[in-house]
Design a protein around this motif. Structure first.
Motif, PDB file in Angstrom:
ATOM      1  N   LYS A 161       0.827  -1.207   0.000  1.00 51.63           N
ATOM      2  CA  LYS A 161       0.000   0.000   0.000  1.00 51.63           C
ATOM      3  C   LYS A 161       0.864   1.260   0.000  1.00 51.63           C
ATOM      4  CE  LYS A 161      -3.880   2.167   2.318  1.00 51.63           C
ATOM      5  NZ  LYS A 161      -4.859   2.110   3.389  1.00 51.63           N
ATOM      6  N   ASP A 162       1.904   1.278   0.837  1.00 52.76           N
ATOM      7  CA  ASP A 162       2.799   2.433   0.901  1.00 52.76           C
ATOM      8  C   ASP A 162       3.457   2.687  -0.446  1.00 52.76           C
ATOM      9  OD1 ASP A 162       4.532   4.493   2.209  1.00 52.76           O
ATOM     10  OD2 ASP A 162       6.092   3.020   1.721  1.00 52.76           O
ATOM     11  N   LEU A 163       4.011   1.639  -1.044  1.00 55.98           N
ATOM     12  CA  LEU A 163       4.713   1.808  -2.317  1.00 55.98           C
ATOM     13  C   LEU A 163       3.749   2.159  -3.444  1.00 55.98           C
ATOM     14  CD1 LEU A 163       7.369  -1.010  -1.968  1.00 55.98           C
ATOM     15  CD2 LEU A 163       7.742   1.452  -1.856  1.00 55.98           C
ATOM     16  N   GLU A 164       2.558   1.594  -3.410  1.00 57.99           N
ATOM     17  CA  GLU A 164       1.555   1.946  -4.423  1.00 57.99           C
ATOM     18  C   GLU A 164       1.182   3.421  -4.308  1.00 57.99           C
ATOM     19  OE1 GLU A 164      -0.618   1.580  -7.733  1.00 57.99           O
ATOM     20  OE2 GLU A 164       0.638  -0.028  -6.938  1.00 57.99           O
ATOM     21  N   ASN A 165       1.078   3.915  -3.079  1.00 59.24           N
ATOM     22  CA  ASN A 165       0.754   5.330  -2.866  1.00 59.24           C
ATOM     23  C   ASN A 165       1.860   6.252  -3.370  1.00 59.24           C
ATOM     24  OD1 ASN A 165      -1.729   4.810  -1.691  1.00 59.24           O
ATOM     25  ND2 ASN A 165      -0.939   4.859   0.398  1.00 59.24           N
ATOM     26  N   ARG A 166       3.105   5.768  -3.345  1.00 57.30           N
ATOM     27  CA  ARG A 166       4.246   6.586  -3.775  1.00 57.30           C
ATOM     28  C   ARG A 166       4.749   6.229  -5.167  1.00 57.30           C
ATOM     29  NH1 ARG A 166       8.770   6.015  -1.009  1.00 57.30           N
ATOM     30  NH2 ARG A 166       8.281   4.053  -0.021  1.00 57.30           N
ATOM     31  N   LYS A 167       4.019   5.370  -5.866  1.00 55.14           N
ATOM     32  CA  LYS A 167       4.464   4.887  -7.175  1.00 55.14           C
ATOM     33  C   LYS A 167       4.768   6.023  -8.151  1.00 55.14           C
ATOM     34  CE  LYS A 167       3.154   1.658 -10.829  1.00 55.14           C
ATOM     35  NZ  LYS A 167       2.181   0.626 -11.220  1.00 55.14           N
ATOM     36  N   SER A 168       3.879   6.994  -8.249  1.00 63.42           N
ATOM     37  CA  SER A 168       4.114   8.077  -9.208  1.00 63.42           C
ATOM     38  C   SER A 168       5.326   8.915  -8.795  1.00 63.42           C
ATOM     39  CB  SER A 168       2.876   8.953  -9.371  1.00 63.42           C
ATOM     40  OG  SER A 168       2.570   9.630  -8.183  1.00 63.42           O
ATOM     41  N   GLU A 169       5.544   9.103  -7.495  1.00 57.81           N
ATOM     42  CA  GLU A 169       6.721   9.839  -7.031  1.00 57.81           C
ATOM     43  C   GLU A 169       8.001   9.102  -7.409  1.00 57.81           C
ATOM     44  OE1 GLU A 169       6.579  10.864  -2.823  1.00 57.81           O
ATOM     45  OE2 GLU A 169       4.396  10.891  -2.964  1.00 57.81           O
ATOM     46  N   ILE A 170       7.997   7.793  -7.238  1.00 56.41           N
ATOM     47  CA  ILE A 170       9.170   6.979  -7.564  1.00 56.41           C
ATOM     48  C   ILE A 170       9.450   7.046  -9.062  1.00 56.41           C
ATOM     49  CG2 ILE A 170      10.087   4.619  -7.619  1.00 56.41           C
ATOM     50  CD1 ILE A 170       8.363   4.173  -4.993  1.00 56.41           C
ATOM     51  N   LYS A 171       8.407   6.898  -9.871  1.00 56.67           N
ATOM     52  CA  LYS A 171       8.576   6.954 -11.323  1.00 56.67           C
ATOM     53  C   LYS A 171       9.050   8.334 -11.766  1.00 56.67           C
ATOM     54  CE  LYS A 171       5.567   4.635 -13.848  1.00 56.67           C
ATOM     55  NZ  LYS A 171       4.286   4.104 -14.382  1.00 56.67           N
ATOM     56  N   ASN A 172       8.513   9.379 -11.151  1.00 52.43           N
ATOM     57  CA  ASN A 172       8.951  10.740 -11.480  1.00 52.43           C
ATOM     58  C   ASN A 172      10.418  10.949 -11.127  1.00 52.43           C
ATOM     59  OD1 ASN A 172       6.482  11.550 -12.533  1.00 52.43           O
ATOM     60  ND2 ASN A 172       5.765  12.407 -10.593  1.00 52.43           N
ATOM     61  N   ALA A 173      10.850  10.404  -9.996  1.00 54.79           N
ATOM     62  CA  ALA A 173      12.252  10.531  -9.593  1.00 54.79           C
ATOM     63  C   ALA A 173      13.164   9.839 -10.599  1.00 54.79           C
ATOM     64  CB  ALA A 173      12.459   9.962  -8.191  1.00 54.79           C
ATOM     65  N   MET A 174      12.735   8.673 -11.083  1.00 55.59           N
ATOM     66  CA  MET A 174      13.534   7.963 -12.091  1.00 55.59           C
ATOM     67  C   MET A 174      13.626   8.783 -13.380  1.00 55.59           C
ATOM     68  SD  MET A 174      14.614   4.946 -10.995  1.00 55.59           S
ATOM     69  CE  MET A 174      14.857   4.016 -12.481  1.00 55.59           C
ATOM     70  N   GLU A 175      12.502   9.365 -13.785  1.00 58.28           N
ATOM     71  CA  GLU A 175      12.503  10.174 -14.999  1.00 58.28           C
ATOM     72  C   GLU A 175      13.378  11.419 -14.829  1.00 58.28           C
ATOM     73  OE1 GLU A 175       9.482  12.129 -18.281  1.00 58.28           O
ATOM     74  OE2 GLU A 175       8.672  11.569 -16.328  1.00 58.28           O
ATOM     75  N   LEU A 176      13.310  12.050 -13.654  1.00 62.32           N
ATOM     76  CA  LEU A 176      14.154  13.221 -13.395  1.00 62.32           C
ATOM     77  C   LEU A 176      15.631  12.860 -13.458  1.00 62.32           C
ATOM     78  CD1 LEU A 176      12.230  15.019 -10.508  1.00 62.32           C
ATOM     79  CD2 LEU A 176      12.633  15.883 -12.824  1.00 62.32           C
ATOM     80  N   MET A 177      16.004  11.701 -12.896  1.00 59.65           N
ATOM     81  CA  MET A 177      17.390  11.272 -12.949  1.00 59.65           C
ATOM     82  C   MET A 177      17.817  11.043 -14.406  1.00 59.65           C
ATOM     83  SD  MET A 177      19.368   8.089 -11.090  1.00 59.65           S
ATOM     84  CE  MET A 177      18.297   6.868 -11.793  1.00 59.65           C
TER      85      MET A 177
END
Length: 69
Positions: free
Chosen positions: A6-22
Motif C-alpha cells: 500500500k505504501d509503495l503503491e501510494n508513492r508509485k508516481s513519485e518513484i517513477k517521477n524521480a527515475m525520470e528526473l534522474m
C-alpha cells in the motif's frame, strides 16, 4: 494489500517521477558534455546503465543486503 504494498503503491508516481528526473538530468549533462552527440544513442546507453544498476540492486536484494530487521 499489505502495508508495504500500500505504501509503495501510494508513492508509485513519485518513484517513477524521480527515475525520470534522474534520466533527464543525465541526458542534459551528456548534452552539455557532448553537444554534437546522438541523443537517441545517449538515451539508449543511459537506460542500459540504469538497468545495470537495477540488476545489481536485485542481486543485493536476493543476498539480503536490504533485510534490515
Amino acid at each position: 494489500m499489505d502495508p508495504v504494498q500500500k505504501d509503495l503503491e501510494n508513492r508509485k508516481s513519485e518513484i517513477k517521477n524521480a527515475m525520470e528526473l534522474m534520466f533527464k538530468a543525465n541526458m542534459t549533462i551528456t548534452d552539455w558534455d557532448v553537444p554534437e552527440g546522438d541523443d537517441k544513442e545517449a538515451a539508449k546507453i543511459l537506460i542500459s546503465i540504469m538497468q545495470e544498476a537495477l540488476n545489481e540492486i536485485k542481486v543485493d536484494i536476493e543476498a539480503g543486503k536490504y533485510d534490515y530487521f
